[in-house]
Scaffold this active site. Sequence first.
Site, PDB file in Angstrom:
ATOM      1  N   ARG A 122      -4.746   7.106   2.507  1.00  0.00           N
ATOM      2  CA  ARG A 122      -5.943   6.999   1.700  1.00  0.00           C
ATOM      3  C   ARG A 122      -7.187   6.911   2.441  1.00  0.00           C
ATOM      4  O   ARG A 122      -7.010   6.560   3.854  1.00  0.00           O
ATOM      5  CB  ARG A 122      -5.773   5.777   0.815  1.00  0.00           C
ATOM      6  N   LYS A 187       1.236  -4.441   5.640  1.00  0.00           N
ATOM      7  CA  LYS A 187       1.505  -3.252   4.744  1.00  0.00           C
ATOM      8  C   LYS A 187       2.940  -2.919   4.862  1.00  0.00           C
ATOM      9  O   LYS A 187       3.183  -2.423   6.241  1.00  0.00           O
ATOM     10  CB  LYS A 187       0.597  -2.085   4.833  1.00  0.00           C
ATOM     11  N   ARG A 324     -10.895  -4.755   1.325  1.00  0.00           N
ATOM     12  CA  ARG A 324     -10.669  -5.272   2.187  1.00  0.00           C
ATOM     13  C   ARG A 324     -10.734  -6.796   1.711  1.00  0.00           C
ATOM     14  O   ARG A 324     -11.577  -7.403   1.169  1.00  0.00           O
ATOM     15  CB  ARG A 324     -11.250  -5.384   3.515  1.00  0.00           C
TER      16      ARG A 324
END
Length: 327
Positions: A122, A187, A324
């Site tokens: 992304r 992640k 974030r």
Amino acid sequence: MQLRSQLLNRLADGQFHSGEALGSALGVSRMAVWKHLKALRELGLDFEVVRGKGYRLPASCDLLDQETILAALGPQARAGLGPLHVMLEVDSTNSWLREQTLNGARSGTVCLAELQHAGRGRHGRHWVSPFAGNLCLSLLWRTSQGAAALGGLSLVAGIAVLRCLQSAGIHGAGLKWPNDVLVDGAKLAGILIDVAGEASGPCAAIIGIGINISLPESAGAAIDQPWTQLSALAGTTDLSRNRLAAMLIDNLFEVFAEFDSQGLQPFLEEWCKHDVVAGCPVSLQLPHTRVLGTARGIDASGALLVETTGGREERFLSGEVSLRVTT
Ligand code: BTN
């Protein structure tokens, strides 16, 4: 089938094969076999070479295989699946499938690749995808709902990944809006949705999913955010990538069929249960400004709710924002 795929198919049994035997089976010279294996090694394929015996893939090498994936699918995915393409290498499975989409590929077409030369994340980021290090999968989903509904589709794709991981025995994963899959803040998987079509009326979504499986150290070093991989998580030692691919496809077909008929509503509770950002201080980067505040979950359309430092609640759509968590 391309020569490199044929070579890998021969080697997939984990036994030694001499260059001569491989060459004569494939109708090429011993030198040509070596040239192709060397090129595959440069792409990250790990194999043994023993004088007098030949070449052998490590027992742990678990290459993607179309037939194995097809055989492991459940009835719903089997009924809805279009062609299943398994490729050795590609620039990006999403870019490749987008081309196929523009050429009329049918809804339910899936492609997977062992290696992406230009994997996309992304916000224009690069998705690190070394040979057999990730599960890189893209699915084409044509929907009668316009592009406006795709914010919800992107959240639902996150649920499909989460359910797939749960079936694989990973229970500690959570969702970071819109659809990052994290374990303990690192992640594990990401989702990129490309759209072809109109803002209203029928459109095609190309849902691209990358799950980190086991990355070589050099590849991991190139990732610019905290990350993790399945091989580092407890209980996943003998998880086959083919089985994982089939479970992911099963879950994608299940959630998208439900999303098409009922929208986001049936998924809201599950999504919120796994929301790892709710209540956290966040910073949102918009095209021309930055917003600070506290995440307050999502609304019924899947927009992110943020209580800004000014005390107002604002909503944000996934296309425009990079999120974030701040400390
Ligand atoms: C992100 O979190 O930034 C999204 C990552 C999406 C990566 C996958 S890998 C398969 C598909 N093909 C791509 O080029 N990207 C997606």
